[in-house]
Design a protein around this motif. Structure first.
Motif: not given
Length: 275
Positions: A233-242, A244-259
């Motif tokens: 999801f973050c790959s697509e979402s960040v591309s749209a936010w930027l 749709y550049p040909l080259d970009y960096d994205f990251g994502y922070t996910w949370f485990g079962e406790g949260q």
């Protein structure tokens, strides 16, 4: 789909959602009820005052109860009480540290937090403020106290020091684009290892969107599924936010079962973008 360069961030701990990493000197706490405790609040059975302000530090928030002396909200403060009340009847007989009590507090305080700030869950998760909740002391609990208190604080889970809040934080995130000083960015080569800073300061990453991975009834699908869904999801979402550049960096922070069990169903998407 255009090629991407992915910088991934791993699982993180979420206290409400965002963090500011600053230089700090933590204050001492007394008897586990907060720094500079007010004797009238220590072991109080009656609910706290709604709208009260305090100068809390991270060590205070780490405690289940708090009796820190209130201050005039026109003076310097790092916390404001935005919701108080009594626990519902079904929780009156639970254990002091019950998981069900924590889950109820998460839902209650997080919903009220969004309403208080004037923003939806996605914006709140990307903000540089968070919330903490407190219950009566164990002594007051034994005396029948069953109140709860939700405070907004000027920082998050990894903050070494909280920042000063305005006279009231109500409506702080209202609008399509809240002020950068209240939104969270990161400054470093990799999202996971970079210190969080306000977006008004120099940064290399900005938290731009979130992804909801299930509803309140969805069982935890497992670490691998959560990470893969977050990444895709973050790959697509960040591309749209930027744009749709040909080259970009994205990251994502996910949370485990406790949260997940506490009620969080979202992951955060980050775009590489320098200020």
């Amino acid at each position: 789909m255009p090629p991407v360069r992915s910088r991934r961030s791993g699982r993180a701990t979420l206290t409400a959602l965002a963090a500011l990493v600053l230089v700090a000197t933590a204050a001492c706490t007394t008897d586990g009820q907060g720094s500079d405790p007010d004797p009238d609040q220590v072991d109080a059975v009656e609910p706290p005052e709604l709208g009260a302000c305090r100068d809390l530090v991270p060590d205070d928030v780490a405690q289940p109860t708090n009796a820190t002396t209130t201050v005039d909200c026109g003076e310097s403060h790092t916390a404001e009480t935005y919701k108080v009340g009594n626990l519902p009847p079904e929780l009156e007989e639970v254990e002091y540290d019950s998981r069900s009590l924590g889950a109820w507090a998460y839902r209650t305080c997080s919903t009220a937090f969004e309403e208080f700030l004037g923003a939806d869950e996605s914006v709140v998760m990307r903000a540089g403020v968070s919330w903490a909740w407190f219950r009566p002391s164990e002594a007051a609990w034994e005396d029948g106290a069953r109140w709860y208190r939700c405070d907004i604080v000027g920082g998050g889970a990894t903050s070494e020091e909280y920042v000063e809040l305005p006279e009231t934080a109500q409506g702080l995130l209202v609008g399509a684009q809240p002020e950068d000083r209240w939104m969270i960015c990161a400054d470093g080569a990799d999202v996971n290892d970079s210190p969080r800073v306000p977006c008004s300061e120099p940064h290399t990453w900005r938290a731009v969107t979130t992804v909801r991975l299930g509803d309140d009834t969805t069982e935890y699908p497992g670490d691998q599924v959560v990470e893969v869904r977050s990444r895709d999801f973050c790959s697509e979402s960040v591309s749209a936010w930027l744009g749709y550049p040909l080259d970009y960096d994205f990251g994502y922070t996910w949370f485990g079962e406790g949260q997940w069990s506490a009620g969080n169903r979202r992951s955060i998407c980050w775009a590489k973008t320098e200020l």
